[in-house]
Design an enzyme around this catalytic site. Structure first.
Site, PDB file in Angstrom:
ATOM      1  N   ASP A 117      45.743  44.850  35.305  1.00 30.90           N
ATOM      2  CA  ASP A 117      46.557  44.886  36.522  1.00 30.90           C
ATOM      3  C   ASP A 117      48.026  45.232  36.316  1.00 30.90           C
ATOM      4  O   ASP A 117      48.846  45.013  37.208  1.00 30.90           O
ATOM      5  CB  ASP A 117      46.453  43.542  37.242  1.00 30.90           C
ATOM      6  CG  ASP A 117      45.106  43.364  37.912  1.00 30.90           C
ATOM      7  OD1 ASP A 117      44.642  44.328  38.544  1.00 30.90           O
ATOM      8  OD2 ASP A 117      44.523  42.282  37.796  1.00 30.90           O
ATOM      9  N   ASP A 176      39.197  48.707  41.838  1.00 34.78           N
ATOM     10  CA  ASP A 176      40.623  48.419  41.959  1.00 34.78           C
ATOM     11  C   ASP A 176      41.436  49.085  40.845  1.00 34.78           C
ATOM     12  O   ASP A 176      42.612  49.410  41.021  1.00 34.78           O
ATOM     13  CB  ASP A 176      40.894  46.912  41.894  1.00 34.78           C
ATOM     14  CG  ASP A 176      39.902  46.056  42.640  1.00 34.78           C
ATOM     15  OD1 ASP A 176      38.707  46.394  42.658  1.00 34.78           O
ATOM     16  OD2 ASP A 176      40.300  45.001  43.161  1.00 34.78           O
TER      17      ASP A 176
END
Length: 397
Positions: A117, A176
């Site tokens: 992330d 994602d």
């Protein structure tokens, strides 16, 4: 029992009608709306800033209490990124000071390697900061963050591994992850090692091969065999079912492939982005206000929860996709994004000043199957809403 069920249905119907009625209130001209929304955001985020403990980042507001997380949480960059978008439009120095303070809080993340992330954490924040200020120290943080993210690349699967191996997955890659590739591309294109962009392209090609169904909808999680590179399982973690189209996941896919076309001009990526866009916009379960339910295949539609974060994300992606489209497609994507923006700025979704813990948007859904963050504000919903407003102003006004 029948009476109770009837009451529940009536309440649900009233809720659905309320969304539609509130979103259909008289609309301002877009230029005025965007100006007003950024002024509101500046005032609202000054309230939000007072609810954040030292060393934490804001995430949500539930049951009357602010929810703040450690800086290693995947959403830690969205607060600063939102502040930079607000500052860009308002030139409010108090907002700029808060944005700089938030950057200092998350700066240690540049060496974080425990998941994928880093793009969310460091490019949404430091990327916007560098874009607006040109400070070399911000660029250095982005470059170091790209180096950290590159350690997650697994040659055997030709992808960046999202989460570490656990009892559920051997080597999971989630849709994602497409969003974190923007930092890799940008770093290579701005003086960094070319390998970062090469990793981004390889990851995208693997995603294109394994993540999608024939109708352009995306699986959430692909689990790989790290030894052979073979797909072990196509599944979900936050969606309604392995075979369903989790709404925010479709938004990640749309945004990610549109962004990858921007950096590479690979027509296959543009074709994929348009296919995803048409899947979303033509889906029979997309509401009239175009703010999706949390999963396109969720049980209980139209009485289940919406996801404003998916609506904001998709609106922002559609506005960029329109820049690479024919005139008719551009108008289609722009029109859909306009509807989403008008809906999100209506009282059906946008909070009143001082309410909602200082967050802008209401009615997002984080992970309904995990009973987590249901019908609450979420920091990334605000971020992509502000980005959509800024993009509309830049490209369409």
């Amino acid at each position: 029992m029948k009476k109770v069920n009837l009451i529940a249905v009536l309440i649900a119907l009233t809720s659905v009608t309320s969304f539609a009625q509130k979103a259909a209130l008289p609309q301002k001209k877009m230029a005025q709306l965007i100006n007003d929304e950024f002024k509101f955001a500046a005032d609202q985020y000054k309230i939000l800033s007072k609810n954040i403990p030292e060393g934490k980042t804001p995430q949500s507001f539930e049951k009357g209490k602010s929810v703040n997380y450690d800086i290693k949480w995947w959403c830690s960059g969205f607060y600063s990124g939102s502040l930079w978008y607000i500052y860009e439009q308002t030139k409010d120095n108090a907002i700029k000071n808060e944005a700089e303070k938030a950057l200092k809080t998350i700066e240690p993340n540049q060496t974080f390697t425990d998941n994928h992330d880093l793009g969310f954490m460091m490019y949404c924040s430091f990327g916007n900061a560098y874009r607006l200020t040109g400070k070399p120290e911000y660029k250095a943080v982005i470059q170091r963050s790209a180096e950290s993210l590159a350690t997650r690349y697994r040659p055997a699967i030709k992808s960046i591994q999202s989460w570490n191996k656990n009892k559920y997955w051997e080597c999971p890659v989630i849709i994602d992850n497409m969003m974190n590739l923007e930092m890799m591309n940008w770093t290579s294109d701005n003086g960094g090692d070319p390998k970062y962009k090469e990793i981004a392209i390889t990851h995208t090609n693997t995603t294109l091969k394994n993540h999608f169904r024939p109708d352009f909808s995306s699986y959430h999680v692909i689990d790989y065999d790290l030894k052979t590179g073979a797909v072990r399982r196509k599944a979900t973690w936050q969606g309604a079912a392995d075979c369903s189209a989790w709404a925010r996941g479709q938004g990640w896919a749309l945004y990610g492939f549109t962004m990858m076309y921007r950096f590479t001009k690979n027509e296959a990526y543009l074709k994929q982005a348009k296919g995803i866009a048409h899947f979303i916009l033509n889906h029979p379960n997309l509401p009239a206000d175009k703010i999706p339910f949390w999963d396109f295949d969720a049980q209980g539609i139209p009485f289940t929860k919406r996801d404003a974060s998916a609506g904001a994300l998709i609106a922002s992606a559609l506005l960029e996709l329109g820049q690479y489209s024919t005139e008719s497609e551009k108008n289609e994507f722009k029109s859909a994004a306009e509807t989403m923006i008008y809906s999100l700025s209506s009282e059906a979704y946008r909070a009143k000043l001082g309410d909602n813990g200082g967050f802008l948007l209401m009615h997002s859904t984080g992970a309904l199957p995990l009973n987590s963050e249901i019908d609450v504000p979420l920091i990334y919903a605000d971020y992509y809403y502000l980005e959509a407003l800024a993009r509309y102003k830049k490209w369409y006004l």
